[in-house]
Design a protein around this motif. Structure first.
Motif, PDB file in Angstrom:
ATOM      1  N   SER A  54      47.210  47.480  34.800  1.00 21.06           N
ATOM      2  CA  SER A  54      47.849  46.445  33.985  1.00 21.06           C
ATOM      3  C   SER A  54      47.823  45.058  34.631  1.00 21.06           C
ATOM      4  O   SER A  54      48.293  44.091  34.039  1.00 21.06           O
ATOM      5  CB  SER A  54      49.301  46.835  33.676  1.00 21.06           C
ATOM      6  OG  SER A  54      50.090  46.842  34.857  1.00 21.06           O
TER       7      SER A  54
ATOM      8  N   HIS B  30      54.087  49.318  32.222  1.00 16.22           N
ATOM      9  CA  HIS B  30      52.679  49.081  32.551  1.00 16.22           C
ATOM     10  C   HIS B  30      51.763  49.928  31.672  1.00 16.22           C
ATOM     11  O   HIS B  30      50.721  49.454  31.204  1.00 16.22           O
ATOM     12  CB  HIS B  30      52.424  49.407  34.019  1.00 16.22           C
ATOM     13  CG  HIS B  30      53.219  48.591  34.978  1.00 16.22           C
ATOM     14  ND1 HIS B  30      53.181  47.215  34.994  1.00 16.22           N
ATOM     15  CD2 HIS B  30      54.089  48.951  35.956  1.00 16.22           C
ATOM     16  CE1 HIS B  30      53.983  46.760  35.938  1.00 16.22           C
ATOM     17  NE2 HIS B  30      54.547  47.796  36.532  1.00 16.22           N
ATOM     18  N   THR B  31      52.146  51.170  31.443  1.00 15.80           N
ATOM     19  CA  THR B  31      51.333  52.052  30.609  1.00 15.80           C
ATOM     20  C   THR B  31      51.229  51.509  29.189  1.00 15.80           C
ATOM     21  O   THR B  31      50.137  51.488  28.596  1.00 15.80           O
ATOM     22  CB  THR B  31      51.924  53.472  30.583  1.00 15.80           C
ATOM     23  OG1 THR B  31      51.946  53.993  31.912  1.00 15.80           O
ATOM     24  CG2 THR B  31      51.097  54.396  29.694  1.00 15.80           C
TER      25      THR B  31
ATOM     26  N   ASN C  43      51.517  61.207  31.746  1.00 21.49           N
ATOM     27  CA  ASN C  43      51.446  60.481  33.020  1.00 21.49           C
ATOM     28  C   ASN C  43      51.942  61.341  34.168  1.00 21.49           C
ATOM     29  O   ASN C  43      52.077  60.859  35.286  1.00 21.49           O
ATOM     30  CB  ASN C  43      52.294  59.205  32.950  1.00 21.49           C
ATOM     31  CG  ASN C  43      51.485  58.001  32.510  1.00 21.49           C
ATOM     32  OD1 ASN C  43      50.441  58.142  31.885  1.00 21.49           O
ATOM     33  ND2 ASN C  43      51.972  56.817  32.815  1.00 21.49           N
TER      34      ASN C  43
ATOM     35  N   LEU D  89      45.672  58.961  31.182  1.00 24.40           N
ATOM     36  CA  LEU D  89      45.377  57.577  30.832  1.00 24.40           C
ATOM     37  C   LEU D  89      43.926  57.207  31.129  1.00 24.40           C
ATOM     38  O   LEU D  89      43.279  56.495  30.351  1.00 24.40           O
ATOM     39  CB  LEU D  89      46.324  56.646  31.597  1.00 24.40           C
ATOM     40  CG  LEU D  89      46.322  55.166  31.216  1.00 24.40           C
ATOM     41  CD1 LEU D  89      46.696  54.993  29.752  1.00 24.40           C
ATOM     42  CD2 LEU D  89      47.303  54.405  32.112  1.00 24.40           C
TER      43      LEU D  89
ATOM     44  N   SER E 160      48.878  53.006  36.601  1.00 28.61           N
ATOM     45  CA  SER E 160      49.125  52.143  35.441  1.00 28.61           C
ATOM     46  C   SER E 160      49.504  50.730  35.871  1.00 28.61           C
ATOM     47  O   SER E 160      49.203  49.763  35.172  1.00 28.61           O
ATOM     48  CB  SER E 160      50.209  52.741  34.536  1.00 28.61           C
ATOM     49  OG  SER E 160      51.440  52.833  35.213  1.00 28.61           O
TER      50      SER E 160
END
Length: 264
Positions: free
Chosen positions: A121, A154-155, A205, A236, A117
């Motif tokens: 990002s 970030h996710t 995650n 994700l 992630s």
């Protein structure tokens, strides 16, 4: 262009295959196929500290001059914890160097451990994600389960790009509890919360949470005497591939899940 070594030591084939498909779509260079060591979850270092640190140091050393890309929370937590301890403890560092020299491999403090992630990002990768978007997820809602809070920001940055409504996010690592009945009981309660708030699917995650919510669902149902529905659990990478308009299961690999999204 920067190249990443992918850490991979899971039975979950859908995680590695879907992530490789996504990284290829985004033109992110990776190397996969190296043999990594596995020594339990994060708290397993309490059982055999020496074996835990040697295994994690070996994994970090395998990256050589590349960054080590980790695909989910559980391994990321173990690797970053081990690296911090090794880098800050001269006696531990010396022991690691001695042990790894027997395998003709060298540990480097310069190796960066990157969560998927975090990589996605980054500004240049978010631009590529936006360019590939074909589907808007504003009609859907979900919840996110992490096993630590190291990469949640970030996710969420990535999920904002697809306009997905998030009912709640939670840090859940009950799969680590040695008493399996307690692990099932509390995991079931968290899954129950996701169902009761009306989520269309769950984002995990963490491979530990995925295994609990997908593979062990019948046991969770038995523990709390309730039907926990057929709500799917996805990662994700799978979500982004769906947002790119991809429904090819050779890339998504939902066939390895017990509960497959019905909206594909």
């Amino acid at each position: 262009m920067k190249e990443y070594m992918i850490y991979y030591h899971y039975e979950n084939i859908s995680l590695i295959d879907s992530t490789l498909a996504l990284l290829k779509k985004l033109n992110i260079n990776t190397i996969c196929g190296e043999k990594f060591e596995y020594y339990g979850e994060h708290l397993s270092y309490l059982l055999n500290e020496r074996a835990f640190f040697i295994a994690q140091a070996y994994n970090i050393a395998k990256a050589k001059d590349k960054d080590l890309l980790v695909l989910e929370d559980d391994a990321f937590k173990s690797l970053t914890f081990a690296k911090k301890m090794i880098d800050e403890n001269p006696n531990l560092f010396n022991m690691i160097e001695k042990e790894l020299s027997k395998q003709n491999i060298k540990y480097s403090q310069d190796t960066n451990i990157i969560h998927i992630s975090n990589l996605l990002s980054q500004d240049n990768n978010k631009i590529q994600i936006k360019k590939n978007l074909k589907s808007d997820f504003s009609d859907f809602s979900s919840c996110i389960f992490y096993s630590n809070n190291l990469n949640s920001t970030h996710t969420k940055e990535i999920l904002d790009l697809i306009n997905l409504k998030i009912h709640f996010e939670s840090y859940c690592d009950f799969f680590n509890i040695p008493n399996i009945n307690i692990a099932y009981k509390y995991s079931a309660k968290y899954l129950e919360n996701a169902i009761d708030c009306g989520c269309d699917f769950i984002i995990s995650n963490s491979i530990g949470n995925f295994n609990m919510f997908d593979r062990e669902r019948k046991k969770l149902e038995k523990m709390i005497n309730r039907d926990l529905s057929k709500i799917p659990v996805i990662n994700l990478s799978q979500l982004l591939l769906l947002a790119f308009g991809i429904n090819d299961d050779s890339m998504l690999n939902f066939r390895y899940h017990k509960f497959i999204p019905e909206f594909i």
